[in-house]
Design an enzyme around this catalytic site. Sequence first.
Site, PDB file in Angstrom:
ATOM      1  N   LYS A 116       0.859  -1.192   0.000  1.00 27.31           N
ATOM      2  CA  LYS A 116       0.000   0.000   0.000  1.00 27.31           C
ATOM      3  C   LYS A 116       0.887   1.231   0.000  1.00 27.31           C
ATOM      4  O   LYS A 116       1.996   1.196   0.536  1.00 27.31           O
ATOM      5  CB  LYS A 116      -0.895  -0.001   1.250  1.00 27.31           C
ATOM      6  N   GLY A 228     -20.859   6.148   3.438  1.00 25.65           N
ATOM      7  CA  GLY A 228     -19.835   6.531   2.451  1.00 25.65           C
ATOM      8  C   GLY A 228     -20.421   6.425   1.059  1.00 25.65           C
ATOM      9  O   GLY A 228     -20.990   5.398   0.697  1.00 25.65           O
ATOM     10  N   TYR A 229     -20.294   7.500   0.273  1.00 24.99           N
ATOM     11  CA  TYR A 229     -20.887   7.483  -1.068  1.00 24.99           C
ATOM     12  C   TYR A 229     -19.841   7.855  -2.110  1.00 24.99           C
ATOM     13  O   TYR A 229     -20.080   8.648  -3.016  1.00 24.99           O
ATOM     14  CB  TYR A 229     -22.107   8.411  -1.115  1.00 24.99           C
ATOM     15  N   GLY A 230     -18.668   7.242  -1.957  1.00 21.69           N
ATOM     16  CA  GLY A 230     -17.610   7.404  -2.955  1.00 21.69           C
ATOM     17  C   GLY A 230     -17.763   6.322  -4.009  1.00 21.69           C
ATOM     18  O   GLY A 230     -18.872   5.818  -4.260  1.00 21.69           O
ATOM     19  N   ASN A 231     -16.671   5.906  -4.612  1.00 24.17           N
ATOM     20  CA  ASN A 231     -16.708   4.912  -5.690  1.00 24.17           C
ATOM     21  C   ASN A 231     -17.423   3.629  -5.228  1.00 24.17           C
ATOM     22  O   ASN A 231     -18.357   3.153  -5.885  1.00 24.17           O
ATOM     23  CB  ASN A 231     -15.267   4.614  -6.153  1.00 24.17           C
ATOM     24  N   ALA A 232     -16.992   3.073  -4.084  1.00 22.97           N
ATOM     25  CA  ALA A 232     -17.553   1.789  -3.647  1.00 22.97           C
ATOM     26  C   ALA A 232     -19.022   1.921  -3.254  1.00 22.97           C
ATOM     27  O   ALA A 232     -19.890   1.184  -3.744  1.00 22.97           O
ATOM     28  CB  ALA A 232     -16.731   1.233  -2.487  1.00 22.97           C
ATOM     29  N   GLY A 233     -19.320   2.871  -2.367  1.00 25.92           N
ATOM     30  CA  GLY A 233     -20.685   3.004  -1.851  1.00 25.92           C
ATOM     31  C   GLY A 233     -21.701   3.359  -2.926  1.00 25.92           C
ATOM     32  O   GLY A 233     -22.791   2.780  -2.990  1.00 25.92           O
TER      33      GLY A 233
END
Length: 426
Positions: A116, A228-233
């Site tokens: 990472k 969370g409402y980024g790429n994944a959410g």
Amino acid sequence: MSQANQIEPIESDQENVFEVVQKQCGICAALLNLPDDIHEIIRNPMREIQVSIPVRMDNGKLKVFKGFRVQYNDALGPTKGGIRFHPEETIDTIRALAAWMTWKCSLLELPLGGAKGGIICNPKEMSAGELERLSRGYVDKIWSFIGPDKDIPAPDVYTNPQIMAWMMDQYSKLAGKNQFGVMTGKPLDIGGSIGRNTATARGALYVIVEAAKTAGLNLKEASLAIQGYGNAGSNLAYLANNIYGCKIVAITDKGGGIYNKNGLDPKAVYKHKAETGSVAGFPGAEPLINGNLFSLNVDILCPSALENVITKKNAPDVKAQIVAELANGPTTPEADDILFNMGIQVLPDFLCNAGGVTVSYFEMVQNFSMLYWDEAEVFERLKKKMSSSYHEVYDTSEKRHVNMRQAAYMVAVKRIADAMVLRGWI
Ligand code: GLU
């Protein structure tokens, strides 16, 4: 900077995430009866690179940024994992995330180790030019340690395909030849894979489908709450609603939360967030206090942001049957035990969110072979990997009477331990 534009803090419960990893390693070593030598190796990162990156800012001043790359273990193959841009990044967070990448690649049977990277910066306050210079400067400093057969970075929190394009280009310049395979998560026109952008959410959904069968839950009638409402959410909300007919009843992000018991329209919420910076204030929904999301009466709870959000304090209030961890490290070990004793099926991060790195691996294979797959092939291969990994973890948890995370650790670490023995490291 507006409230809605703020970056989510990295640790909400202040538990050192690398200490969490080492605790988890200790539990796993005992369950697998691992020799001390193996335990000692897997609880420590193999290599850590720390760099200072001078960047000329738009105002003419020079600013030095701190960057990290932790290559945790490469017994199974070249190391792989994302790069985060975050103002609160720390070496310990990167160590923990590198360890989780190692378990993730092993669990999914990818021929890869784990790594990472991170840079301490606030990308929301930087121009595109500054971000490009920072991305290229980071590669200048770490390029001799990475490469298509050494260590392959990818996008993560607040990094994206454009940043991967700049980094791949910089590496290629330094290497003197095109090296598409050095980064994954690239734009489609320069060696990206179809399906990579939504792979984390799609992969999680394939795992949720299998978990719902185990739990006897009909997804058509299931309700979801997403943190969370980024790429994944956001992709999870859209795909779960669109493909399986799930009802998305609650969504929160840094700027606030929204609730509608009849279901929210994921695309409309996404548009609202793009326009205003947050899901908060979405028309037709009730406001929701962020912390209250975890205790909602829903079937599936999806932490999709950052670490340590389900803790011993709020775990007893969870009412969902399934907790699907799209984020890395959202549940603390104490909370894990509480949820397990309550009979809640936790789909651990390095199983549930492994779709991203799995399609990254497909991207590498396509780059190496220079033969590109269509959507059906990517999705079919992803589904097969995610579903079989779920069943391997579930069967281990049943057989050994351990929670799903411990079971996932057992499967993943056993493969790494076997590889280390075969390679004569012990
Ligand atoms: N950043 C993603 C993860 O945490 C993807 C890593 C990759 O594609 O290498 O799994």
